[in-house]
Write a protein that holds these residues in place. Structure first.
Motif, short mmCIF file in Angstrom:
data_model
loop_
_atom_site.label_atom_id
_atom_site.label_comp_id
_atom_site.label_asym_id
_atom_site.label_seq_id
_atom_site.Cartn_x
_atom_site.Cartn_y
_atom_site.Cartn_z
N MET A 267 0.83 -1.21 0.00
CA MET A 267 0.00 0.00 0.00
C MET A 267 0.87 1.26 0.00
O MET A 267 0.58 2.23 -0.71
CB MET A 267 -0.94 -0.01 1.21
CG MET A 267 -1.99 -1.11 1.17
SD MET A 267 -3.02 -1.18 2.66
CE MET A 267 -4.03 0.28 2.45
N LEU A 268 1.94 1.24 0.79
CA LEU A 268 2.84 2.39 0.83
C LEU A 268 3.55 2.58 -0.50
O LEU A 268 3.72 3.71 -0.98
CB LEU A 268 3.86 2.22 1.96
CG LEU A 268 3.31 2.30 3.39
CD1 LEU A 268 4.41 2.00 4.39
CD2 LEU A 268 2.71 3.68 3.65
N LEU A 269 3.95 1.46 -1.12
CA LEU A 269 4.62 1.54 -2.41
C LEU A 269 3.69 2.12 -3.47
O LEU A 269 4.07 3.01 -4.24
CB LEU A 269 5.10 0.15 -2.84
CG LEU A 269 5.75 0.05 -4.23
CD1 LEU A 269 6.98 0.94 -4.29
CD2 LEU A 269 6.10 -1.40 -4.55
N MET A 270 2.46 1.63 -3.50
CA MET A 270 1.50 2.13 -4.47
C MET A 270 1.20 3.61 -4.23
O MET A 270 1.12 4.41 -5.16
CB MET A 270 0.21 1.32 -4.40
CG MET A 270 -0.86 1.79 -5.37
SD MET A 270 -2.37 0.81 -5.26
CE MET A 270 -3.38 1.65 -6.49
N GLY A 271 1.05 3.97 -2.96
CA GLY A 271 0.78 5.36 -2.63
C GLY A 271 1.90 6.27 -3.08
O GLY A 271 1.64 7.36 -3.62
N ARG A 272 3.14 5.85 -2.88
CA ARG A 272 4.28 6.66 -3.30
C ARG A 272 4.32 6.82 -4.82
O ARG A 272 4.60 7.91 -5.34
CB ARG A 272 5.58 6.03 -2.80
CG ARG A 272 6.81 6.90 -3.08
CD ARG A 272 8.04 6.42 -2.32
NE ARG A 272 8.49 5.11 -2.79
CZ ARG A 272 8.39 3.99 -2.08
NH1 ARG A 272 7.83 4.01 -0.88
NH2 ARG A 272 8.83 2.85 -2.55
N GLN A 273 4.02 5.73 -5.53
CA GLN A 273 4.03 5.79 -6.99
C GLN A 273 2.95 6.73 -7.53
O GLN A 273 3.21 7.55 -8.43
CB GLN A 273 3.84 4.39 -7.56
CG GLN A 273 5.03 3.46 -7.30
CD GLN A 273 4.74 2.02 -7.72
OE1 GLN A 273 3.59 1.62 -7.88
NE2 GLN A 273 5.81 1.24 -7.90
N VAL A 274 1.74 6.61 -6.99
CA VAL A 274 0.65 7.47 -7.45
C VAL A 274 0.92 8.93 -7.09
O VAL A 274 0.68 9.84 -7.90
CB VAL A 274 -0.69 7.00 -6.85
CG1 VAL A 274 -1.82 7.97 -7.23
CG2 VAL A 274 -1.03 5.60 -7.32
N LEU A 275 1.44 9.16 -5.90
CA LEU A 275 1.74 10.54 -5.46
C LEU A 275 2.81 11.16 -6.34
O LEU A 275 2.70 12.33 -6.75
CB LEU A 275 2.19 10.53 -4.01
CG LEU A 275 2.54 11.90 -3.40
CD1 LEU A 275 1.32 12.80 -3.40
CD2 LEU A 275 3.08 11.74 -1.98
N THR A 276 3.84 10.40 -6.65
CA THR A 276 4.91 10.91 -7.51
C THR A 276 4.36 11.29 -8.88
O THR A 276 4.70 12.35 -9.44
CB THR A 276 6.02 9.86 -7.66
OG1 THR A 276 6.55 9.55 -6.37
CG2 THR A 276 7.13 10.39 -8.55
N ALA A 277 3.50 10.43 -9.43
CA ALA A 277 2.91 10.73 -10.74
C ALA A 277 2.02 11.96 -10.69
O ALA A 277 2.03 12.80 -11.60
CB ALA A 277 2.13 9.52 -11.23
N ALA A 278 1.23 12.09 -9.60
CA ALA A 278 0.31 13.23 -9.48
C ALA A 278 1.05 14.54 -9.30
O ALA A 278 0.58 15.60 -9.74
CB ALA A 278 -0.65 12.99 -8.32
N LEU A 279 2.22 14.49 -8.66
CA LEU A 279 3.00 15.71 -8.44
C LEU A 279 3.86 16.07 -9.65
O LEU A 279 4.36 17.19 -9.73
CB LEU A 279 3.90 15.54 -7.21
CG LEU A 279 3.21 15.47 -5.86
CD1 LEU A 279 4.22 15.16 -4.77
CD2 LEU A 279 2.47 16.76 -5.55
N GLY A 280 4.03 15.13 -10.55
CA GLY A 280 4.89 15.35 -11.71
C GLY A 280 4.24 16.20 -12.78
O GLY A 280 3.08 16.64 -12.66
N PRO A 281 4.97 16.43 -13.87
CA PRO A 281 4.46 17.30 -14.95
C PRO A 281 3.21 16.77 -15.62
O PRO A 281 2.45 17.55 -16.21
CB PRO A 281 5.64 17.36 -15.93
CG PRO A 281 6.48 16.16 -15.61
CD PRO A 281 6.32 15.93 -14.15
N ASP A 282 3.00 15.46 -15.56
CA ASP A 282 1.80 14.89 -16.18
C ASP A 282 0.59 14.90 -15.24
O ASP A 282 -0.49 14.45 -15.63
CB ASP A 282 2.07 13.44 -16.62
CG ASP A 282 3.14 13.37 -17.71
OD1 ASP A 282 3.23 14.34 -18.48
OD2 ASP A 282 3.86 12.35 -17.78
N GLY A 283 0.79 15.39 -14.03
CA GLY A 283 -0.30 15.39 -13.06
C GLY A 283 -1.33 16.50 -13.29
O GLY A 283 -2.40 16.46 -12.69
N GLY A 284 -0.99 17.48 -14.11
CA GLY A 284 -1.94 18.54 -14.44
C GLY A 284 -1.97 19.69 -13.47
O GLY A 284 -2.82 20.59 -13.60
N ALA A 285 -1.05 19.72 -12.49
CA ALA A 285 -1.08 20.80 -11.49
C ALA A 285 -0.60 22.12 -12.05
O ALA A 285 -0.99 23.19 -11.56
CB ALA A 285 -0.24 20.41 -10.28
#
Length: 314
Positions: A267-285
């Motif tokens: 769960m922690l691994l998946m959370g870190r992966q999703v968070l990294t993607a969401a914070l990245g340039p493809d996350g839309g922020a």
């Protein structure tokens, strides 16, 4: 008649209103209670029943689930956060607009009202959940995981009361930055409850995507750029706008996945992966941050022009 006697007999002379002096604890408490109830209403418009549970002891239909003041479910984590924090923000905003003479004391009475409602809702809901879950380690993990999340959400709601009720414009602006995403989720709960997921117009989803940035931008315009230390508030609010939606996305992705439920490392691994993607340039922020900055700077410019125009007419 002396000035002291006039101040005693005429509340306007003394600068204090009788309702504020005598009844402010009851008024502030009711503000907290009403705001907290208002915050929970979107969770009740579909029937105020406990959502279907993967670990329920008996197989039942959705309309056979018991009454619950909170929609406790791993699939409703973001909704729970929204329900338990928006009421706190509303209570704090009401205190700020009211401006009672005993502002600090009134704020804490409002905190008490919010805490009272949320405590009753949490106790009733978790007693209901605990009485229907099957036994076992996974069910206990699920129960106490939800309980920890609700406790943290209740605490965040109380912090929201204090931030929004503050006399400081900068502090209230920080409150808006923290609450922009939860308030948007709260509004979406209303929309889904009224129209359902299937009938929800695409325009509503689009508005919900941009609304946090618009709220943050308006709050930054209201906060202003002077004194220069308010630039820290701008920076923090933009960080909140970038990070909070990403954290919400990662959290919902992890807790909403049954395959790895109970496997903490996975769960922690998946959370870190999703968070990294969401914070990245493809996350839309990036686009939402630009919108917030644009709205904020435009608002500051409009205020400056209006101030110069007013000064020129004097």
């Amino acid at each position: 008649m002396s000035h002291a006697q006039q101040a005693t007999e005429n509340p306007r002379v003394s600068g204090h209103r009788p309702d504020t002096e005598v009844f402010y604890p009851a008024i502030a408490l009711l503000i907290g209670v009403f705001s907290a109830v208002l915050g929970l209403v979107p969770g009740w418009i579909t029937g105020a029943k406990l959502p279907l549970q993967n670990l329920w002891a008996n197989q039942v239909m959705p309309d056979q689930m018991p009454f619950s003041l909170l929609p406790l479910s791993q699939y409703e984590v973001l909704g729970l956060i929204a329900l338990l924090t928006t009421g706190g923000a509303a209570a704090g905003l009401a205190i700020r607009l009211w401006k009672p003479a005993h502002r600090r004391a009134a704020t804490w009475w409002a905190v008490g009202g919010v805490l009272l409602v949320h405590s009753v809702a949490a106790i009733q809901s978790f007693v209901t959940l605990g009485s229907g879950l099957m036994g076992g380690k996974l069910a206990s993990f699920y129960f106490f995981g939800l309980l920890a999340g609700v406790i943290l959400s209740v605490a965040a709601g109380l912090v929201a009361v204090l931030l929004f009720a503050s006399k400081s414009r900068a502090t209230t602006t920080l409150g808006v930055g923290l609450m922009a995403s939860p308030v948007t989720s709260w509004l979406m709960l209303w929309a889904v409850g009224i129209a359902s997921h299937r009938n929800l117009p695409l325009e509503v989803v689009t508005i919900a995507h941009w609304l946090p940035a618009a709220l943050v931008g308006c709050s930054l315009a209201w906060c202003g750029l002077k004194p220069p230390r308010r630039l820290v508030v701008w920076a923090l609010n933009l960080v909140f706008l970038w990070v909070i939606p990403a954290v919400f996305t990662a959290t919902q992705s992890v807790v909403g996945t049954r395959v790895i439920a109970g496997d903490i490392p996975e769960m922690l691994l998946m959370g870190r992966q999703v968070l990294t993607a969401a914070l990245g340039p493809d996350g839309g922020a990036g686009q939402t941050l630009l919108l917030a900055v644009g709205v904020g700077l435009a608002g500051v410019a409009i205020k400056a022009i209006a101030a110069r125009h007013a000064a020129g007419q004097q």
